[in-house]
Design an enzyme around this catalytic site. Structure first.
Site, PDB file in Angstrom:
ATOM      1  CB  ILE A 241      -1.158   0.108   1.579  1.00  0.00           C
ATOM      2  CG1 ILE A 241      -1.654  -1.057   1.024  1.00  0.00           C
ATOM      3  CG2 ILE A 241      -1.967   0.791   1.286  1.00  0.00           C
ATOM      4  CD1 ILE A 241      -2.536  -1.679   0.397  1.00  0.00           C
ATOM      5  N   PRO A 242       1.209   1.710  -0.706  1.00  0.00           N
ATOM      6  CG  PRO A 242       1.146   2.316  -3.205  1.00  0.00           C
ATOM      7  CD  PRO A 242      -0.360   1.722  -2.454  1.00  0.00           C
ATOM      8  CB  CYS A 243       1.937   5.241   2.604  1.00  0.00           C
ATOM      9  SG  CYS A 243       2.434   4.041   3.848  1.00  0.00           S
ATOM     10  CG  HIS A 244       6.242   3.433  -1.049  1.00  0.00           C
ATOM     11  ND1 HIS A 244       5.987   2.936  -0.841  1.00  0.00           N
ATOM     12  CD2 HIS A 244       7.022   4.494  -2.303  1.00  0.00           C
ATOM     13  CE1 HIS A 244       5.539   2.816  -1.924  1.00  0.00           C
ATOM     14  NE2 HIS A 244       6.209   3.463  -2.688  1.00  0.00           N
TER      15      HIS A 244
END
Length: 276
Positions: A241-244
């Site tokens: 889940i690419p919160c970066h």
């Protein structure tokens, strides 16, 4: 699979290159900063990033010039016509999101069995945990990952060591960077708003960034940037889940649950491999 010291050396090298970018440090200077010979460092960095340290410095210089000139699209295809390899692009069809019910969310994991294991990733030591439905937690650590964090997150669940099929798929992905034969199951537990935000993150392609405001607009709540930021900060599944990929409106990277330096490293790694 990366050895435990690789991420630390790469992270220190990236921090040094970024901080000394204007001075354009040479290979020997960067290698000395991380206590390696220039030949060993060249091999280590190139294997990790897919490009040489010199190419990475060129990438940073190009990015800075591009921002200064206000140009629309990157011209990195010319700068990095060679040396880039691999495909770590992960879109929403690579994973299957299974959101829990409100009752399950409030239960604190009652009746669940969580299996957890650790592994070495390109971004440091990692801890992955799963339920029967899918991966419920993926985190990075600068030291030895602590499974006690899972007990705090799921106080009524049974937490045991072990590697299930979902965790094995995650480890294989980080090892080989190949599209999994079947979607990786993700068992997300959060409020309806958090789930909405986390799903929205899956639409951000690897190598690209979005602002908190853009994510808020994407979910149809343009005035909820602050709430979106809070939800992103609670994302329990790193990278998948690419919160970066979410940054502040002023261009600053902002916070990251697993450390701001790691956010820099992950985003630079993705840009190097995808902006061709």
């Amino acid at each position: 699979m990366p050895d435990p010291d690789t991420y630390d050396r790469i992270a220190r090298a990236i921090h040094f290159i970024r901080s000394q970018q204007s001075a354009q440090p040479d290979l020997a200077t960067i290698a000395a900063h991380v206590n390696l010979s220039k030949f060993h460092f060249q091999r280590l960095f190139s294997a990790w990033a897919g490009v040489s340290p010199k190419a990475y410095l060129q990438f940073l210089t190009t990015e800075r010039a591009r921002r200064a000139l206000g140009s629309g699209h990157s011209t990195l295809s010319t700068s990095f016509a060679s040396g880039l390899s691999g495909n770590a692009r992960l879109h929403d069809h690579f994973i299957k999101v299974l959101a829990c019910t409100p009752g399950e969310y409030r239960s604190g994991g009652a009746g669940l069995t969580l299996r957890h294991t650790t592994f070495s990733s390109p971004f440091g030591a990692a801890l992955v945990a799963e339920t029967d439905r899918g991966v419920c937690s993926l985190s990075f650590s600068d030291g030895t990952p602590d499974p006690e964090s899972l007990r705090r997150e799921f106080p009524r669940a049974t937490v045991v060591a072990g590697t299930g099929q979902h965790s094995a798929a995650v480890i294989d992905f980080f090892t080989n960077w190949q599209r999994p034969p079947r979607p990786i199951g993700i068992d997300l537990r959060g409020t309806p708003f958090q789930l909405q935000v986390w799903r929205a993150l899956l639409s951000i392609p690897a190598g690209e960034l979005r602002t908190y405001g853009a994510v808020a607009e994407h979910i149809g709540q343009p005035t909820a940037s602050r709430a979106v930021g809070t939800a992103i900060g609670r994302n329990p599944v790193a990278y998948l889940i690419p919160c970066h990929r979410v940054i502040r409106s002023d261009g600053a990277l902002g916070g990251y649950r697993w450390g701001p330096d790691r956010k820099v490293v992950i985003n630079d790694w993705e840009k190097l491999r995808h902006n061709q």
